[in-house]
Design a protein around this motif. Structure first.
Motif, short mmCIF file in Angstrom:
data_model
loop_
_atom_site.label_atom_id
_atom_site.label_comp_id
_atom_site.label_asym_id
_atom_site.label_seq_id
_atom_site.Cartn_x
_atom_site.Cartn_y
_atom_site.Cartn_z
N THR A 53 18.30 -2.11 -10.75
CA THR A 53 17.04 -1.93 -11.48
C THR A 53 16.11 -3.13 -11.33
OG1 THR A 53 17.92 -2.85 -13.55
CG2 THR A 53 18.22 -0.49 -13.19
N SER A 54 16.46 -4.09 -10.47
CA SER A 54 15.66 -5.32 -10.37
C SER A 54 14.24 -5.05 -9.87
CB SER A 54 16.37 -6.31 -9.45
OG SER A 54 16.62 -5.76 -8.17
N ARG A 55 14.09 -4.16 -8.90
CA ARG A 55 12.75 -3.87 -8.38
C ARG A 55 11.88 -3.21 -9.45
NH1 ARG A 55 13.66 -0.36 -4.11
NH2 ARG A 55 13.61 -2.00 -2.51
N ASP A 56 12.46 -2.29 -10.21
CA ASP A 56 11.70 -1.61 -11.25
C ASP A 56 11.21 -2.60 -12.30
OD1 ASP A 56 12.10 0.85 -10.02
OD2 ASP A 56 13.96 1.23 -11.12
N LEU A 57 12.04 -3.59 -12.62
CA LEU A 57 11.63 -4.59 -13.60
C LEU A 57 10.47 -5.43 -13.07
CD1 LEU A 57 11.84 -6.22 -16.17
CD2 LEU A 57 13.82 -7.42 -15.21
N LEU A 58 10.51 -5.81 -11.81
CA LEU A 58 9.42 -6.60 -11.25
C LEU A 58 8.12 -5.80 -11.20
CD1 LEU A 58 11.25 -8.50 -8.35
CD2 LEU A 58 10.43 -9.44 -10.52
N VAL A 75 7.25 -3.46 -13.39
CA VAL A 75 6.74 -3.45 -14.76
C VAL A 75 6.16 -4.82 -15.13
CG1 VAL A 75 7.46 -3.30 -17.18
CG2 VAL A 75 8.28 -1.62 -15.53
N MET A 76 6.72 -5.86 -14.55
CA MET A 76 6.24 -7.22 -14.80
C MET A 76 4.85 -7.43 -14.20
SD MET A 76 8.34 -10.69 -13.90
CE MET A 76 7.71 -12.32 -14.30
N GLY A 77 4.48 -6.57 -13.23
CA GLY A 77 3.16 -6.67 -12.63
C GLY A 77 3.11 -7.27 -11.26
N VAL A 78 4.27 -7.33 -10.57
CA VAL A 78 4.32 -7.89 -9.22
C VAL A 78 3.86 -6.82 -8.23
CG1 VAL A 78 5.74 -8.98 -7.46
CG2 VAL A 78 6.20 -9.42 -9.88
N GLY A 79 2.62 -6.87 -7.83
CA GLY A 79 2.10 -5.89 -6.89
C GLY A 79 2.67 -6.05 -5.50
N GLY A 80 3.03 -4.94 -4.87
CA GLY A 80 3.56 -4.96 -3.52
C GLY A 80 5.05 -5.22 -3.43
N ILE A 81 5.72 -5.34 -4.57
CA ILE A 81 7.16 -5.64 -4.52
C ILE A 81 7.94 -4.47 -3.90
CG2 ILE A 81 7.69 -4.74 -6.83
CD1 ILE A 81 9.19 -7.88 -5.14
N GLU A 82 7.42 -3.25 -4.03
CA GLU A 82 8.14 -2.09 -3.51
C GLU A 82 8.12 -2.04 -1.98
OE1 GLU A 82 3.91 -1.05 -4.37
OE2 GLU A 82 5.56 -1.94 -5.52
N THR A 83 7.25 -2.82 -1.34
CA THR A 83 7.19 -2.82 0.12
C THR A 83 7.76 -4.11 0.73
OG1 THR A 83 4.93 -3.72 0.09
CG2 THR A 83 5.17 -1.32 0.15
N LEU A 84 8.25 -5.03 -0.09
CA LEU A 84 8.82 -6.27 0.43
C LEU A 84 10.13 -5.95 1.13
CD1 LEU A 84 8.40 -9.38 0.51
CD2 LEU A 84 9.95 -9.51 -1.46
N PRO A 85 10.26 -6.24 2.43
CA PRO A 85 11.48 -5.89 3.16
C PRO A 85 12.62 -6.84 2.84
CG PRO A 85 9.98 -7.07 4.60
CD PRO A 85 9.25 -6.87 3.30
N HIS A 86 13.82 -6.45 3.25
CA HIS A 86 14.99 -7.29 3.10
C HIS A 86 14.76 -8.62 3.82
CE1 HIS A 86 19.53 -8.05 3.60
NE2 HIS A 86 19.26 -8.11 2.31
N GLY A 96 12.39 -10.59 3.18
CA GLY A 96 10.97 -10.89 3.18
C GLY A 96 10.62 -11.86 2.05
N ILE A 97 9.46 -12.52 2.19
CA ILE A 97 8.99 -13.49 1.20
C ILE A 97 7.56 -13.13 0.82
CG2 ILE A 97 8.55 -15.95 0.74
CD1 ILE A 97 10.44 -16.61 3.05
N MET A 98 7.23 -13.30 -0.45
CA MET A 98 5.86 -13.11 -0.90
C MET A 98 5.55 -14.12 -2.00
SD MET A 98 6.15 -9.68 -3.32
CE MET A 98 4.46 -9.85 -3.90
N GLU A 99 4.27 -14.36 -2.23
CA GLU A 99 3.83 -15.23 -3.31
C GLU A 99 2.82 -14.48 -4.16
OE1 GLU A 99 2.44 -18.91 -1.68
OE2 GLU A 99 4.44 -19.57 -1.04
N THR A 100 2.83 -14.78 -5.45
CA THR A 100 1.93 -14.09 -6.36
C THR A 100 1.62 -15.01 -7.54
OG1 THR A 100 1.59 -12.04 -7.62
CG2 THR A 100 3.78 -13.03 -7.72
N THR A 101 0.67 -14.60 -8.34
CA THR A 101 0.33 -15.32 -9.57
C THR A 101 0.30 -14.31 -10.72
OG1 THR A 101 -0.98 -16.97 -8.39
CG2 THR A 101 -1.35 -16.77 -10.75
N LEU A 102 1.07 -14.59 -11.76
CA LEU A 102 1.13 -13.73 -12.93
C LEU A 102 0.90 -14.56 -14.19
CD1 LEU A 102 4.31 -11.57 -12.15
CD2 LEU A 102 1.92 -10.85 -11.95
N ASP A 103 0.00 -14.11 -15.03
CA ASP A 103 -0.32 -14.83 -16.28
C ASP A 103 -0.63 -16.30 -16.02
OD1 ASP A 103 0.26 -12.45 -17.60
OD2 ASP A 103 2.34 -13.02 -18.00
N GLY A 104 -1.22 -16.58 -14.86
CA GLY A 104 -1.57 -17.95 -14.53
C GLY A 104 -0.43 -18.76 -13.96
#
Length: 394
Positions: free
Chosen positions: A158-163, A165-176, A178-186
């Motif tokens: 359920t880790s992807r579903d939690l992210l 809901v947390m607001g991490v956009g694009g997490i569903e397309t991050l490959p095995h 893979g690395i991404m960077e984001t900003t949430l709540d500053g």
């Protein structure tokens, strides 16, 4: 008279220590690279099943992190590690090993390529001296940045579903890997899709001042996703099911071996697939590993075995037959797998016995009613990847 000053042991606390301590029902702390680290919070079996059925948090902040940058960073990394770094693109991670000149493994770990010449190497042991020695002649800057980043391994189905809901956009397309960077709540956050559980999972890296925000946000939103903190005992169970080796448990790093015979090559440690002998660039230990592969001089291969019965075969001798006349190796990590309903173990076996399906025997000693019993159990050699759900890479 000479006075000896006795110093109390000093362990540091990671940025996640306070919220973890609030959930610690027992004194389950252990030492990990000079930090307090949880071995368990309450129920090890509960933490294990939470990883396989919901999602869990494990503090990976004590991992040692090295920043490697400069004009020759990519060239140097390809010289240092066994994998072909030219195939690892920016914002990708890769699992690899690094060896001495004899082809013996100093350690294995994950490398993160953030840019063309910008890397982070994660290690379990201190390697700065070796890195500086190896970098002679290369235009690189190597720096330990362990205390500049802290991290949580968020693992489970359920880790992807939690992210999301947390607001991490694009997490569903991050490959095995893979690395991404984001900003949430500053708060800045780096996410890689990897982990030590063999399940769907991610590693979340933030600056220390954002640690409480990250922990509190995940725990606040994670209840519908069966979130729970876990310690190293439950993590050890899931990493064995996943087939992941562990330094000082399944092999000894070449720089820490007391005797030369204790050193192992990546091929002997069962990660020969991570050795890029066909890559154009020379890497440390390449000639020795080429000879080992060509002349089949490996003393053993770390394989998986399935053991008949319910007794875990941890640190057990292995034999070619039930009569136990020909000892052929021993097991390193072993356990009874609750989800697979099998006794499984890692086994050092000679190459002649490393073919999946080969039958061997193990000698298990166990306590029973205040005495020690001996059991000869039939084993079947198999891949170490006992648990490999499609969701891990989906």
């Amino acid at each position: 008279m000479t006075h000896v000053q006795h110093l109390k042991p000093f362990l540091r606390k990671t940025p996640f220590h306070a919220p973890m301590e609030a959930l610690m029902h027992g004194n389950g702390w252990i030492r990990w690279m000079g930090y307090y680290s949880p071995a368990f919070f309450d129920s090890v079996s509960g933490e294990y099943f939470a990883t396989r059925t919901g999602c869990t948090l494990y503090d990976v902040s004590p991992l040692i992190k090295y920043s490697i940058r400069g004009a020759d960073a990519a060239k140097f990394m390809n010289f240092l590690v066994t994998r072909d770094i030219t195939k690892v693109k920016p914002m990708q991670a890769a699992y690899t090993a690094w060896c001495d000149d004899d082809g013996k493994m100093i350690e294995e770990g994950t490398i993160f390529r953030l840019g063309e010449n910008d890397f982070i190497l994660n290690a379990a042991l201190h390697q700065l001296h070796w890195l500086h020695e190896s970098a002679y002649g290369f235009d690189v800057t190597i720096e330990e940045i362990s205390e500049r980043l802290c991290g949580l391994a968020l693992q489970g189905p359920t880790s992807r579903d939690l992210l999301k809901v947390m607001g991490v956009g694009g997490i569903e397309t991050l490959p095995h890997f893979g690395i991404m960077e984001t900003t949430l709540d500053g708060h800045w956050m780096r996410i890689d899709r990897a982990g030590f559980t063999g399940d769907l999972g991610y590693e979340l890296w933030v600056k220390p001042e954002s640690a409480h925000w990250l922990w509190d946000t995940l725990m606040r939103l994670g209840d519908p996703y069966k979130i729970a903190p876990i310690g190293s005992q439950a993590l050890d169970m899931v990493r064995i099911e996943a087939g992941f080796i562990l330094v000082d448990a399944d092999y000894i790093g070449a720089m820490h071996a007391i005797r030369p015979t204790q050193r192992e090559s990546p091929i002997e440690a069962g990660i020969g697939w991570a050795v890029g002998l066909k890559k154009d660039a020379y890497f440390v230990g390449k000639r020795a590993l080429q000879q080992e592969k060509a002349k089949v001089t490996s003393r053993h291969i770390l394989m998986g075995i399935e053991v008949e019965g319910r007794k875990p075969a941890n640190g057990a001798f292995l034999y070619a037959d039930k009569a136990a006349k020909q000892e052929i190796g021993l097991t390193t990590s072993g356990m009874w797998s609750p989800i697979l309903k099998k006794s499984i173990a890692f086994a050092r076996v000679p190459p002649a016995y490393a073919k999946p399906g080969t039958e061997i025997w193990t000698e298990i000693w166990y306590p029973k009613e205040k005495k020690i019993e001996r059991l000869m159990a039939r084993c079947t050699v198999t891949s170490r990847m006992f648990f490999d759900p499609p969701r891990k890479k989906a």
